[in-house]
Design a protein around this motif. Sequence first.
Motif, PDB file in Angstrom:
ATOM      1  N   LEU A 101       0.839  -1.206   0.000  1.00 40.30           N
ATOM      2  CA  LEU A 101       0.000   0.000   0.000  1.00 40.30           C
ATOM      3  C   LEU A 101       0.870   1.252   0.000  1.00 40.30           C
ATOM      4  CD1 LEU A 101      -2.773  -1.241   2.449  1.00 40.30           C
ATOM      5  CD2 LEU A 101      -3.004  -0.854  -0.015  1.00 40.30           C
ATOM      6  N   MET A 111      -4.576   7.745  -0.467  1.00 40.54           N
ATOM      7  CA  MET A 111      -5.279   6.694   0.275  1.00 40.54           C
ATOM      8  C   MET A 111      -6.573   7.202   0.903  1.00 40.54           C
ATOM      9  SD  MET A 111      -3.880   3.765   0.045  1.00 40.54           S
ATOM     10  CE  MET A 111      -2.797   3.612  -1.337  1.00 40.54           C
ATOM     11  N   GLY A 112      -6.725   8.513   0.989  1.00 36.21           N
ATOM     12  CA  GLY A 112      -7.933   9.070   1.592  1.00 36.21           C
ATOM     13  C   GLY A 112      -9.108   9.140   0.626  1.00 36.21           C
ATOM     14  N   LEU A 113      -8.816   9.008  -0.670  1.00 38.87           N
ATOM     15  CA  LEU A 113      -9.879   9.205  -1.653  1.00 38.87           C
ATOM     16  C   LEU A 113     -10.258   7.944  -2.411  1.00 38.87           C
ATOM     17  CD1 LEU A 113      -8.871  12.626  -3.252  1.00 38.87           C
ATOM     18  CD2 LEU A 113     -10.677  12.180  -1.588  1.00 38.87           C
ATOM     19  N   HIS A 114      -9.387   6.933  -2.343  1.00 42.03           N
ATOM     20  CA  HIS A 114      -9.625   5.747  -3.175  1.00 42.03           C
ATOM     21  C   HIS A 114     -10.080   4.550  -2.350  1.00 42.03           C
ATOM     22  CE1 HIS A 114      -7.997   7.491  -6.890  1.00 42.03           C
ATOM     23  NE2 HIS A 114      -7.160   8.142  -6.092  1.00 42.03           N
ATOM     24  N   ASP A 115     -10.655   3.608  -3.060  1.00 42.99           N
ATOM     25  CA  ASP A 115     -11.178   2.384  -2.446  1.00 42.99           C
ATOM     26  C   ASP A 115     -10.289   1.226  -2.884  1.00 42.99           C
ATOM     27  OD1 ASP A 115     -12.929   0.568  -1.209  1.00 42.99           O
ATOM     28  OD2 ASP A 115     -14.119   0.340  -3.039  1.00 42.99           O
ATOM     29  N   ILE A 116      -9.412   0.794  -1.982  1.00 50.58           N
ATOM     30  CA  ILE A 116      -8.467  -0.280  -2.316  1.00 50.58           C
ATOM     31  C   ILE A 116      -8.995  -1.586  -1.731  1.00 50.58           C
ATOM     32  CG2 ILE A 116      -6.083  -1.081  -2.174  1.00 50.58           C
ATOM     33  CD1 ILE A 116      -6.131   1.611  -3.433  1.00 50.58           C
ATOM     34  N   ARG A 117      -8.997  -2.637  -2.537  1.00 53.19           N
ATOM     35  CA  ARG A 117      -9.580  -3.905  -2.118  1.00 53.19           C
ATOM     36  C   ARG A 117      -8.677  -5.060  -2.489  1.00 53.19           C
ATOM     37  NH1 ARG A 117     -15.051  -4.246  -2.479  1.00 53.19           N
ATOM     38  NH2 ARG A 117     -15.324  -2.225  -3.445  1.00 53.19           N
ATOM     39  N   TRP A 138      -7.623  -4.236  -6.197  1.00 57.55           N
ATOM     40  CA  TRP A 138      -8.488  -3.307  -6.921  1.00 57.55           C
ATOM     41  C   TRP A 138      -8.338  -1.901  -6.365  1.00 57.55           C
ATOM     42  CZ3 TRP A 138     -14.108  -5.452  -7.920  1.00 57.55           C
ATOM     43  CH2 TRP A 138     -14.007  -6.634  -8.678  1.00 57.55           C
ATOM     44  N   ASP A 140     -10.565   1.367  -6.842  1.00 57.64           N
ATOM     45  CA  ASP A 140     -11.820   1.870  -7.410  1.00 57.64           C
ATOM     46  C   ASP A 140     -12.335   0.929  -8.489  1.00 57.64           C
ATOM     47  OD1 ASP A 140     -11.342   4.010  -5.756  1.00 57.64           O
ATOM     48  OD2 ASP A 140     -10.424   5.222  -7.341  1.00 57.64           O
ATOM     49  N   GLY A 141     -12.276  -0.362  -8.225  1.00 58.55           N
ATOM     50  CA  GLY A 141     -12.817  -1.331  -9.170  1.00 58.55           C
ATOM     51  C   GLY A 141     -11.852  -1.737 -10.254  1.00 58.55           C
ATOM     52  N   MET A 142     -10.656  -1.147 -10.301  1.00 56.98           N
ATOM     53  CA  MET A 142      -9.697  -1.536 -11.333  1.00 56.98           C
ATOM     54  C   MET A 142      -8.587  -2.382 -10.747  1.00 56.98           C
ATOM     55  SD  MET A 142      -7.596   0.407 -14.224  1.00 56.98           S
ATOM     56  CE  MET A 142      -6.232   0.852 -13.219  1.00 56.98           C
ATOM     57  N   TYR A 175      -4.130   4.825 -15.135  1.00 52.71           N
ATOM     58  CA  TYR A 175      -5.110   5.159 -14.106  1.00 52.71           C
ATOM     59  C   TYR A 175      -4.642   6.356 -13.289  1.00 52.71           C
ATOM     60  CZ  TYR A 175      -8.702   4.660 -10.645  1.00 52.71           C
ATOM     61  OH  TYR A 175      -9.777   4.907  -9.845  1.00 52.71           O
TER      62      TYR A 175
ATOM     63  N   PHE B 186      -8.386   1.280   6.454  1.00 48.84           N
ATOM     64  CA  PHE B 186      -8.066   2.649   6.046  1.00 48.84           C
ATOM     65  C   PHE B 186      -8.749   3.713   6.908  1.00 48.84           C
ATOM     66  CE2 PHE B 186      -7.701   0.012   2.226  1.00 48.84           C
ATOM     67  CZ  PHE B 186      -6.370   0.245   1.920  1.00 48.84           C
ATOM     68  N   GLN B 279     -16.909  -6.583 -12.412  1.00 49.28           N
ATOM     69  CA  GLN B 279     -16.849  -5.461 -11.472  1.00 49.28           C
ATOM     70  C   GLN B 279     -17.640  -5.664 -10.193  1.00 49.28           C
ATOM     71  OE1 GLN B 279     -14.258  -4.139 -13.866  1.00 49.28           O
ATOM     72  NE2 GLN B 279     -14.755  -2.909 -12.083  1.00 49.28           N
ATOM     73  N   ARG B 301     -15.570   1.943   1.959  1.00 45.41           N
ATOM     74  CA  ARG B 301     -15.216   3.051   2.854  1.00 45.41           C
ATOM     75  C   ARG B 301     -15.930   4.341   2.463  1.00 45.41           C
ATOM     76  NH1 ARG B 301      -9.452   5.326   2.129  1.00 45.41           N
ATOM     77  NH2 ARG B 301     -10.521   6.758   3.499  1.00 45.41           N
ATOM     78  N   THR B 303     -15.251   8.383   1.883  1.00 47.97           N
ATOM     79  CA  THR B 303     -14.083   9.195   1.552  1.00 47.97           C
ATOM     80  C   THR B 303     -14.425  10.661   1.738  1.00 47.97           C
ATOM     81  OG1 THR B 303     -14.731   9.388  -0.764  1.00 47.97           O
ATOM     82  CG2 THR B 303     -13.274   7.556  -0.195  1.00 47.97           C
ATOM     83  N   ASP B 305     -14.389  13.029  -0.294  1.00 49.24           N
ATOM     84  CA  ASP B 305     -15.195  13.634  -1.366  1.00 49.24           C
ATOM     85  C   ASP B 305     -16.506  12.868  -1.579  1.00 49.24           C
ATOM     86  OD1 ASP B 305     -14.257  11.324  -2.448  1.00 49.24           O
ATOM     87  OD2 ASP B 305     -13.349  12.243  -4.230  1.00 49.24           O
ATOM     88  N   THR B 309     -14.407  10.324  -6.222  1.00 55.44           N
ATOM     89  CA  THR B 309     -13.253   9.737  -6.913  1.00 55.44           C
ATOM     90  C   THR B 309     -13.485   8.245  -7.167  1.00 55.44           C
ATOM     91  OG1 THR B 309     -11.862  11.295  -5.716  1.00 55.44           O
ATOM     92  CG2 THR B 309     -10.747   9.465  -6.811  1.00 55.44           C
ATOM     93  N   VAL B 310     -14.003   7.583  -6.133  1.00 57.41           N
ATOM     94  CA  VAL B 310     -14.242   6.142  -6.263  1.00 57.41           C
ATOM     95  C   VAL B 310     -15.234   5.875  -7.399  1.00 57.41           C
ATOM     96  CG1 VAL B 310     -15.157   4.106  -5.074  1.00 57.41           C
ATOM     97  CG2 VAL B 310     -13.786   5.770  -3.808  1.00 57.41           C
ATOM     98  N   ASN B 314     -14.598   3.881 -10.919  1.00 57.56           N
ATOM     99  CA  ASN B 314     -15.408   2.731 -11.311  1.00 57.56           C
ATOM    100  C   ASN B 314     -16.070   2.940 -12.673  1.00 57.56           C
ATOM    101  OD1 ASN B 314     -15.677   0.394  -9.286  1.00 57.56           O
ATOM    102  ND2 ASN B 314     -15.687   2.190  -7.964  1.00 57.56           N
ATOM    103  N   ARG B 316     -14.896   4.685 -15.119  1.00 57.54           N
ATOM    104  CA  ARG B 316     -13.872   4.524 -16.166  1.00 57.54           C
ATOM    105  C   ARG B 316     -13.604   3.057 -16.444  1.00 57.54           C
ATOM    106  NH1 ARG B 316      -8.502   7.556 -15.227  1.00 57.54           N
ATOM    107  NH2 ARG B 316      -7.986   6.205 -16.964  1.00 57.54           N
ATOM    108  N   VAL B 317     -13.482   2.288 -15.351  1.00 56.26           N
ATOM    109  CA  VAL B 317     -13.212   0.868 -15.537  1.00 56.26           C
ATOM    110  C   VAL B 317     -14.370   0.213 -16.286  1.00 56.26           C
ATOM    111  CG1 VAL B 317     -12.689  -1.291 -14.382  1.00 56.26           C
ATOM    112  CG2 VAL B 317     -11.907   0.853 -13.403  1.00 56.26           C
TER     113      VAL B 317
END
Lengths: 309, 739
Positions: A101, A111-117, A138, A140-142, A175, B186, B279, B301, B303, B305, B309-310, B314, B316-317
């Motif tokens: 990470l 790390m405060g804005l994204h969703d890591i999985r 992942w 944000d789903g990617m 990305y 997080f 997805q 989670r 965030t 914003d 952003t999340v 998603n 885009r993906v």
Amino acid sequence: MNQTQGAPRSFQEIILRLQAYWASKGCAVLQPYDMEVGAGTFHPATTLRSLGSAPWAAAYVQPSRRPTDGRYGENPNRLQHYYQYQVLIKPSPPDLQALYLGSLEAIGIDMGLHDIRFVEDDWESPTLGAWGLGWEVWCDGMEVSQFTYFQQVGGHDCAPVSGELTYGLERLAMYVLGIEHVMDMPFNDPQSPIPLSYGDVFKQTEEEYARWNFDVANTDVLLKHFEEAEAECRAILDQPADDPKTGKRIVMAHPAYDQCIKASHIFNLLDARGVISVTERQAYIGRVRALAKQCADAFVTTKAGGYAA
Amino acid sequence: MPDLLIELFSEEIPARMQARAAEDLRAKVTEGLVQAGLTYSGAAAFATPRRLALTVQGLPAASPALKDERRGPRADAPEKAIEGFLKSTGLTRDQLEERETPKGTMLFAVIDKPGRAAPEIVAEVLADTIRTFPWPKSMRWGNGSLRWVRPLQSILCILTDEGGAEVVPMEIEGIAAGNTTEGHRFMAPGRFPVSSFEDYIAKLKRNHVILNATERADHIWHDAQNLAFAAGLEVVEDKGLLAEVAGLVEWPVVLMGPIGEDFLHLPAEVLQTSMREHQKFFSVKNPKTDRIERFITVANRETADNGATVLAGNRRVLSARLSDARFFWENDLRVAKAGMGEWLDSLANVTFHNKLGSQAERIARIAALARELAPMVGADAGKAETAARLAKADLSSDMVGEFPELQGVMGRYYIEASGGDAEVAAAAQQHYSPLGPSDDVPTAPVSVAVALADKLDTLTGFWAIDEKPTGSKDPFALRRAALGVIRLVLTNGLTLHLDRLIDAQLLRHDIEVHSGEEAELRDELLREIAQHGVFGAATKALIETLGENAPAWLEKITGHVPDTSDDLLAFLHDRLKVYLRDQGIRHDIIDACLAMPGNDDLTLLVKRAEALNGVLKTEEGVNLLQGFKRANNILTQAETADGVEYSFGADRKLAQVPEETALFDALDAAEKAIRPALDQQDFPAAVAAMAALRAPVDAFFEAVKINDDSPVIRRNRLNLLSQIRKTCTSVADLTRVEG
């Protein structure tokens, strides 16, 4: 490396930051292996070094070739030649997830804005006779990375277990940089005197190789090369361990493994040329796996493989 | 009464394994505790992506003390015997008790087993649970040899009573149990202490973890519906996906986004499959347009914003994924509109099974059989054959290559796009059905023809190469194919001679002729066989006309041995028994019907079994069965003893008593009713006529002695019993019915 340097501006900056990050975490930063491979895992710094008991920590970029994925540079994210970033640490440290990470933060992922999985994804390489458990990561789903704890390589149980991280660099960089088409991605800093895009560097080669891979590569020659690589690999491993000239014990695991890599890549080319039927496919994969196993068997009888004379 | 709390904290546990793992943890720990003497009043287990947790309430502080008493030899027994007893108990002579018993003075060993403290037992049980945990797949990590689903990072194990919480001292592979855990990776990094289960749940929630998977799923479903509803839309229900997503998050945050305009024209199945498989998105439908127009994703989670952003990431993906899907769709449509030739050709290079040839060869066989089946199921032969030829073309399409679960569904779209017939297109989608015992059965004739041909070809093929299911192994899903045949036949009330169809298709597997006159001849012969059987007169006549020009493979037909087809038919009958048993029809009743001629006609067979089953539930039926068995037993014994078969027909003139005459009348009446009923396949009527024999048969047995002193009368009565047997067994073989 300072992690608060803001967003990266180019493909190469992302690579440089990963190099600096993993160097700061104690990895030996190696250079790409000088042979055609399908993935960073094929580099002997991963395949062979994950065997045996000797500790190991390496990170490197590996250019990778997947002839069937060629799209003449037109697909926004499919390439027959691309880069993987590979990290292998043995034994896997208890905080490997946190280290990983940290590397995402280092390349500018907030790390405060994204969703890591961490999503289940078991890894298996039929050609290397290898498997492990782990996840695809992942953001944000990617899918941005593969995270694997190696359990077996070349038919040998891994003890200790290596932790392997693989980043698909183009996809990850697109990305982070917010790029839609890989060819539009800035390769160096867009403010440079001579700014170069990924397309400036690779568009033409993608076209050239796609044509060659799909339509021109001489399959008779390739088939012959496959047989030769296979024979050479066996011939190397058939040599006695003791070198008659120097009187030393020299098991030639690496030269043999080079032939295995070669056979594997030729198989990929033949596959792209569409000359391998479904049933033959399994047979070819089995032949490469047999070579990989023999190379692994040989490597564990070398010093780097943990062999004590 | 202390409560126990355990948490096994690890790196991310695969979603599909979590529920089972929680249950296994509960079962293993509570069983271990009870075995060691710790009873409990309640237990519950939970799972999140990073933890398994278990609470056990109302444990005693220690297991009860036990006295183990063992009787030894007599006090005056030889020294050796006493020594042996001392050795086996670990006591000394002066520790033994002497007791007076009716057998004299005996030695007794009384061993006190003191109770053990709960922490000691818990530590042992937990260590054992961890070491022997039944993960479907587990791994090692680092330098260790412990196996867990992913690296195990910490163990929380506390016993809580009025005095407070106490850590259970235990350690496994360098991980010592403690009283702390972590919250959300997080949103709330860092460890915190826990003092009880209530405290644990509350602190987890404060640290952004919902422990209970059902609560997470409810939360997701509730928020998803609210978001959709507010926009005038509906979430497409998907329970499997909901459970999976609830296993991917500790703190679900539901977000909804639009699907790009460019993708809205894609088939709904494509959008849904792509979003779900790649997805893990839910599909959101617009009830006004009936299209999938938005997606719902579940983040792990909150965030800063509010998920902007999340959601953007998603989207885009998804765009990239749907671009691929659109590319496949457009590319596929091009091939489809050109008649799908490209796909059909390429199926020649796809191996179905190395002993059963390519997909193209398989399709040709199915098409031939579908054509033969068509008139039997009320379908147009030409359409059935065309449908069979096209039904699997989509296997070569890009879309099915990407999403194998869309096979058939895409076939229908592509055949429609190519301007194909609607029945043919529907058959492409339906011919795989029924897939499971609850899957819908096709009823459109063309679909039925192709679905049956597909399954019969699969069954005969694997029977021909002797790859039958054994025990729990059924890699080619042949039991499912057999059940499919059964349900297709029964649901549609089809009258099929399955043995002939099986013979024809087995021969088609055996005789490899691909084109030209010989292929035409083969197909003509097989068509005869499918309709009239291998040894039918028409087939024989056709073979005779060939004379000297007969091809070598003709021997395969003339020398055909029905062993394999009989075996396959028996397999179908076995599956039918399982199927009917689930419908409440006993196996012996089916056996009684299977013994009758025409048992390859499953519809007939089931009608017979249902009628028999019905009558055997009535008192009449049960009594008649007993009367029949009595008649049959006496008759069989007499036949064995006398070495003759009493089938000559009884003479009414020799009847001695009115009851005997009445039975003659009743049998005549029954025969008159049963024969036409059977001809009409009116089994209820036939069975009712049979059951009407009950009273006369009972009265007959009351009134007469079979073994009369006069051999003439005895013989006549045995012949009369034989008539009872003949009449009754013309409906079903009652000798096979139990009771």
